[in-house]
Design a protein around this motif. Structure first.
Motif, PDB file in Angstrom:
ATOM      1  N   ASN A  92      -3.262   3.776  -0.287  1.00 13.48           N
ATOM      2  CA  ASN A  92      -4.211   3.225   0.526  1.00 13.48           C
ATOM      3  C   ASN A  92      -4.030   1.782   1.057  1.00 13.48           C
ATOM      4  O   ASN A  92      -4.505   1.215   2.171  1.00 13.48           O
ATOM      5  CB  ASN A  92      -5.812   3.364   0.328  1.00 13.48           C
ATOM      6  N   LEU A  93      -3.312   0.948   0.152  1.00 18.09           N
ATOM      7  CA  LEU A  93      -3.255  -0.413   0.253  1.00 18.09           C
ATOM      8  C   LEU A  93      -1.723  -0.996   0.342  1.00 18.09           C
ATOM      9  O   LEU A  93      -0.983  -0.458  -0.713  1.00 18.09           O
ATOM     10  CB  LEU A  93      -3.937  -1.058  -0.730  1.00 18.09           C
ATOM     11  N   GLU A  94      -1.411  -1.633   1.269  1.00 19.18           N
ATOM     12  CA  GLU A  94       0.047  -2.358   1.384  1.00 19.18           C
ATOM     13  C   GLU A  94      -0.204  -3.716   1.674  1.00 19.18           C
ATOM     14  O   GLU A  94      -1.103  -4.227   2.523  1.00 19.18           O
ATOM     15  CB  GLU A  94       0.759  -1.523   2.342  1.00 19.18           C
ATOM     16  N   LEU A  95       0.898  -4.605   1.470  1.00 17.69           N
ATOM     17  CA  LEU A  95       1.214  -6.035   1.903  1.00 17.69           C
ATOM     18  C   LEU A  95       2.415  -5.996   2.485  1.00 17.69           C
ATOM     19  O   LEU A  95       3.355  -5.730   1.827  1.00 17.69           O
ATOM     20  CB  LEU A  95       1.017  -6.886   0.586  1.00 17.69           C
ATOM     21  N   ASN A  96       2.460  -6.764   3.484  1.00 22.12           N
ATOM     22  CA  ASN A  96       3.686  -7.059   4.279  1.00 22.12           C
ATOM     23  C   ASN A  96       3.720  -8.518   4.325  1.00 22.12           C
ATOM     24  O   ASN A  96       2.997  -9.285   4.533  1.00 22.12           O
ATOM     25  CB  ASN A  96       3.689  -6.498   5.631  1.00 22.12           C
ATOM     26  N   ALA A  97       4.967  -9.060   4.033  1.00 21.33           N
ATOM     27  CA  ALA A  97       5.566 -10.301   3.828  1.00 21.33           C
ATOM     28  C   ALA A  97       6.713 -10.717   4.164  1.00 21.33           C
ATOM     29  O   ALA A  97       7.809 -10.299   3.394  1.00 21.33           O
ATOM     30  CB  ALA A  97       5.037 -11.043   2.339  1.00 21.33           C
ATOM     31  N   ASP A  98       6.624 -11.225   5.304  1.00 20.57           N
ATOM     32  CA  ASP A  98       8.243 -11.606   6.020  1.00 20.57           C
ATOM     33  C   ASP A  98       8.480 -13.113   6.102  1.00 20.57           C
ATOM     34  O   ASP A  98       7.895 -13.506   6.757  1.00 20.57           O
ATOM     35  CB  ASP A  98       8.492 -10.660   7.255  1.00 20.57           C
ATOM     36  N   LEU A  99       9.719 -13.399   5.743  1.00 22.27           N
ATOM     37  CA  LEU A  99      10.196 -14.977   6.117  1.00 22.27           C
ATOM     38  C   LEU A  99      11.468 -15.005   7.107  1.00 22.27           C
ATOM     39  O   LEU A  99      12.490 -14.240   6.462  1.00 22.27           O
ATOM     40  CB  LEU A  99      10.336 -15.662   4.612  1.00 22.27           C
ATOM     41  N   ARG A 100      11.631 -15.545   7.834  1.00 22.52           N
ATOM     42  CA  ARG A 100      12.606 -16.102   8.616  1.00 22.52           C
ATOM     43  C   ARG A 100      13.008 -17.562   8.353  1.00 22.52           C
ATOM     44  O   ARG A 100      12.315 -18.312   8.621  1.00 22.52           O
ATOM     45  CB  ARG A 100      12.483 -15.567  10.025  1.00 22.52           C
TER      46      ARG A 100
END
Length: 409
Positions: A92-100
């Motif tokens: 049920n739970l996700e985390l998205n973390a993206d760095l450019r």
């Protein structure tokens, strides 16, 4: 990417980086990130490989720009690394973390005033943009453009943080996209910008839903609060939007379906000032387009725009490569896009597009060739040729040629 004016200064629509509150917010954000890193439980660290999916790419983008007689030649370069993570804590739970992170050098870095301040400035509520190196010959910039929690529970989807709220239907211009519009000609930013927001989707069935979004900001006049109802009717996907867009009321309609064998999509949004509501007049921005796949695999596309919020005094060339406002999408009152592509073979694709206006003397040609060199390695060649009176007095090098290598992992 940027277009230079006659003085060699990058055309920018965003304000320079602010001090004071902005600096305090930066320190607070950095401390929060540090605390999260330092205090992750040891048991979780040992299980990272099981819960996190890591991907990304490295891109080398070279840019040659030339005057019409090729007497003036300039070169810019961007080395770009994108790091993407998706953390699955449960079903049920996700985390998205993206760095450019991008390393820039060349003519623009050497000659454009205020370039570091431009990249330092984060237009969102959270200040997640940093310039690490600012010298006469190089600029190193990093930005976290995705940082959000996602919660799923049956028909309910909830998103909190920096993410995309994509309500657009058409390709080049999106008056329905109240939260995070994008610049069509900025081909090197495939992921497109996100927004600091809270959004929710409740799926009524396979083809209909109710969506809500709130763009977080320092003041009500900077916020976007809107809702959308989607439904499928007679083979058409329809959407109706009502909301508060900064200092305006927004009423929108969008659709996507078919006219015989041709795709038919469109959007329209009416913006009306909230202050002096009954004495002020509003503006309507609408776009519609067609696309068709021929038997020989040629894909053709046409799109048309009426930009009712256009104001000549605010027609910055920066809106060609920087995200525009939803109520003023183009540097002209009207616009059109004609585009065609053909897969020569499974590895090679060619494309030819033209963008222009019915009410301004301007034309932008953008031929493109893409080739897959290997499973994870791609080559892209792109030109953007700016022609017409609109550019003749404001862009010294209107003929721009790009080459890009992209390695994905």
């Amino acid at each position: 990417m940027s277009y230079l004016n006659q003085k060699g200064v990058v055309s920018k629509s965003s304000p320079p980086c602010e001090g004071g509150d902005r600096g305090g917010r930066r320190v607070a954000n950095s401390l929060v990130c540090l605390i999260l890193i330092l205090f992750i439980p040891i048991t979780i660290k040992a299980q990272l490989s099981e819960i996190v999916d890591i991907s990304g790419y490295v891109k080398e983008l070279g840019q040659f720009s030339a005057s019409n007689d090729f007497s003036e030649l300039r070169y810019d370069n961007i080395l770009h690394h994108r790091f993407e993570t998706e953390w699955s804590f449960s079903d049920n739970l996700e985390l998205n973390a993206d760095l450019r992170t991008r390393l820039l050098n060349g003519y623009t870095v050497q000659n454009a005033s205020g370039l570091a301040q431009f990249y330092e400035n984060d237009p969102n509520l959270m200040d997640l943009s940093w310039v690490w190196i600012d010298s006469d010959n190089a600029l190193l910039h990093s930005q976290i453009d995705r940082l959000h929690l996602s919660y799923f529970n049956g028909p309910l989807e909830l998103y909190v943080g920096r993410h995309r709220i994509n309500w657009g239907k058409t390709t080049a211009w999106n008056p329905n996209d109240l939260f995070n519009n994008y610049a069509f000609l900025d081909f090197d930013y495939e992921e497109r910008p996100g927004v600091d927001a809270v959004s929710a989707v409740y799926n009524l069935d396979f083809a209909s839903s109710i969506e809500m979004g709130v763009k977080l900001a320092d003041s009500f006049d900077e916020m976007v609060i809107a809702g959308m109802y989607r439904i499928n009717y007679n083979t058409y996907d329809l959407q109706v939007i009502v909301g508060h867009y900064e200092d305006k009321v927004a009423l929108g309609l969008g659709w996507a379906g078919y006219l015989k064998d041709a795709g038919f999509k469109g959007e329209a949004t009416y913006f009306h000032p909230e202050e002096n509501f009954f004495s002020e007049t509003g503006s309507l921005t609408t776009t519609f387009g067609f696309d068709y796949m021929f038997d020989n695999s040629i894909y053709a596309q046409a799109e048309f725009l009426y930009n009712g919020g256009y104001q000549n005094r605010n027609a910055s060339l920066a809106t060609l490569t920087q995200p525009p406002r939803a109520d003023n999408l183009f540097i002209s009152e009207t616009g059109y896009l004609l585009n065609g592509s053909y897969p020569v073979n499974p590895l090679l694709n060619v494309n030819l597009g033209v963008m222009g206006s019915f009410t301004q003397k301007m034309l932008i040609l953008f031929p493109q060739v893409s080739y897959s060199l290997d499973e994870n390695l791609d080559l892209l060649l792109v030109s953007q040729l700016l022609k017409g009176k609109v550019f003749s007095n404001s862009v010294e090098t209107p003929n721009v040629f790009f080459f890009r290598l992209k390695w994905s992992y």
